[in-house]
Design a protein around this motif. Sequence first.
Motif, PDB file in Angstrom:
ATOM      1  N   PRO A   1      -8.133  45.555  41.742  1.00 47.85           N
ATOM      2  CA  PRO A   1      -6.832  45.255  41.122  1.00 47.85           C
ATOM      3  C   PRO A   1      -6.888  45.218  39.593  1.00 47.85           C
ATOM      4  N   LEU A   2      -7.924  45.766  39.019  1.00 49.67           N
ATOM      5  CA  LEU A   2      -8.123  45.663  37.570  1.00 49.67           C
ATOM      6  C   LEU A   2      -7.175  46.549  36.792  1.00 49.67           C
ATOM      7  N   LEU A   3      -6.984  47.766  37.284  1.00 61.87           N
ATOM      8  CA  LEU A   3      -6.272  48.776  36.501  1.00 61.87           C
ATOM      9  C   LEU A   3      -4.765  48.524  36.489  1.00 61.87           C
ATOM     10  N   SER A   4      -4.197  48.553  35.279  1.00 58.05           N
ATOM     11  CA  SER A   4      -2.759  48.431  35.080  1.00 58.05           C
ATOM     12  C   SER A   4      -2.429  49.076  33.747  1.00 58.05           C
ATOM     13  N   PHE A   5      -1.137  49.281  33.502  1.00 55.33           N
ATOM     14  CA  PHE A   5      -0.743  49.879  32.222  1.00 55.33           C
ATOM     15  C   PHE A   5      -1.198  49.001  31.060  1.00 55.33           C
ATOM     16  N   ARG A   6      -1.024  47.697  31.218  1.00 53.86           N
ATOM     17  CA  ARG A   6      -1.436  46.752  30.168  1.00 53.86           C
ATOM     18  C   ARG A   6      -2.932  46.840  29.904  1.00 53.86           C
ATOM     19  N   PHE A   7      -3.696  46.938  30.989  1.00 55.24           N
ATOM     20  CA  PHE A   7      -5.150  46.996  30.828  1.00 55.24           C
ATOM     21  C   PHE A   7      -5.586  48.295  30.160  1.00 55.24           C
ATOM     22  N   ILE A   8      -4.926  49.408  30.482  1.00 55.45           N
ATOM     23  CA  ILE A   8      -5.246  50.688  29.843  1.00 55.45           C
ATOM     24  C   ILE A   8      -4.985  50.612  28.342  1.00 55.45           C
ATOM     25  N   VAL A   9      -3.846  49.989  27.960  1.00 61.41           N
ATOM     26  CA  VAL A   9      -3.520  49.830  26.537  1.00 61.41           C
ATOM     27  C   VAL A   9      -4.571  48.985  25.840  1.00 61.41           C
ATOM     28  N   VAL A  10      -4.988  47.909  26.503  1.00 63.47           N
ATOM     29  CA  VAL A  10      -6.021  47.037  25.927  1.00 63.47           C
ATOM     30  C   VAL A  10      -7.324  47.822  25.731  1.00 63.47           C
ATOM     31  N   CYS A  11      -7.690  48.655  26.702  1.00 64.33           N
ATOM     32  CA  CYS A  11      -8.910  49.469  26.596  1.00 64.33           C
ATOM     33  C   CYS A  11      -8.831  50.424  25.405  1.00 64.33           C
ATOM     34  N   ILE A  12      -7.667  51.037  25.224  1.00 61.24           N
ATOM     35  CA  ILE A  12      -7.484  51.962  24.095  1.00 61.24           C
ATOM     36  C   ILE A  12      -7.617  51.222  22.773  1.00 61.24           C
ATOM     37  N   VAL A  13      -7.016  50.025  22.700  1.00 62.90           N
ATOM     38  CA  VAL A  13      -7.092  49.218  21.469  1.00 62.90           C
ATOM     39  C   VAL A  13      -8.538  48.815  21.185  1.00 62.90           C
ATOM     40  N   PHE A  14      -9.236  48.361  22.222  1.00 59.22           N
ATOM     41  CA  PHE A  14     -10.637  47.966  22.047  1.00 59.22           C
ATOM     42  C   PHE A  14     -11.487  49.159  21.599  1.00 59.22           C
ATOM     43  N   THR A  15     -11.215  50.327  22.170  1.00 60.51           N
ATOM     44  CA  THR A  15     -11.956  51.534  21.782  1.00 60.51           C
ATOM     45  C   THR A  15     -11.714  51.867  20.311  1.00 60.51           C
ATOM     46  N   ALA A  16     -10.466  51.675  19.867  1.00 60.55           N
ATOM     47  CA  ALA A  16     -10.134  51.945  18.466  1.00 60.55           C
ATOM     48  C   ALA A  16     -10.876  51.001  17.523  1.00 60.55           C
ATOM     49  N   PHE A  17     -11.262  49.819  18.018  1.00 64.39           N
ATOM     50  CA  PHE A  17     -11.961  48.847  17.186  1.00 64.39           C
ATOM     51  C   PHE A  17     -13.460  49.135  17.079  1.00 64.39           C
ATOM     52  N   LEU A  18     -13.986  49.981  17.945  1.00 66.29           N
ATOM     53  CA  LEU A  18     -15.435  50.185  17.990  1.00 66.29           C
ATOM     54  C   LEU A  18     -15.996  50.691  16.659  1.00 66.29           C
TER      55      LEU A  18
END
Length: 210
Positions: free
Chosen positions: A177-194
């Motif tokens: 149940p991890l994947l959701s639109f909100r979680f995908i956005v969070v992943c993209i934001v975290f990736t941008a911070f790398l």
Amino acid sequence: MTLKDQRFFLELSEEIGNHPDKQEILADYEMHVFEMLQEESIDDQNLYSELVKRLGTPQEIAQIWKQETTITPKRTQWLFVIINAGIFIGGALLTLSYNIFHWNWAELLWENLINIPFIIMLLYIMFWGLIGYEIGKEFGHGGYRLLQKTFLFSIVPNILLMYLIIFKIIPYTWFQPLLSFRFIVVCIVFTAFLYPVSMVGYRWGKKVSV
């Protein structure tokens, strides 16, 4: 530059010899000494001994840099790329083990990991900060391009995974149940911070190396 610190840098230049990064090394140490003298007043008569006390003798500094020539940028780059790929492959194998083979240990591990996704993301960001720090500490000014190349090589699997998920090449159900639109956005934001985080680590490591 006073006569006393001229003596220090002349000796350092001689001891470093034909090191490929000689000019960058000298520039880093000169900047460090300049900043130190801006922050506190040191008598010219004691300056050389104070530099030796804080930085080490020119011979000791040169020896450190000569030893570090054995740590080549190429090896460092591929070491971090392989570590990052190992993390990615480990996650992929766990996903396959959980969704296809349904092994008990994989189900147990999966259930624990999906409860701490943000902790995992924070640890991954810290990992990139550590990469930047180590490259800055080992290679100083010359590590900037190395960090860029390492990041570009390493980020490809992350972007590929996002592409496969967004376009549903990898089934969404594999990550429930991890994947959701909100979680995908969070992943993209975290990736941008790398990359910014790795650059902060690089600057910190570069400063520590002097």
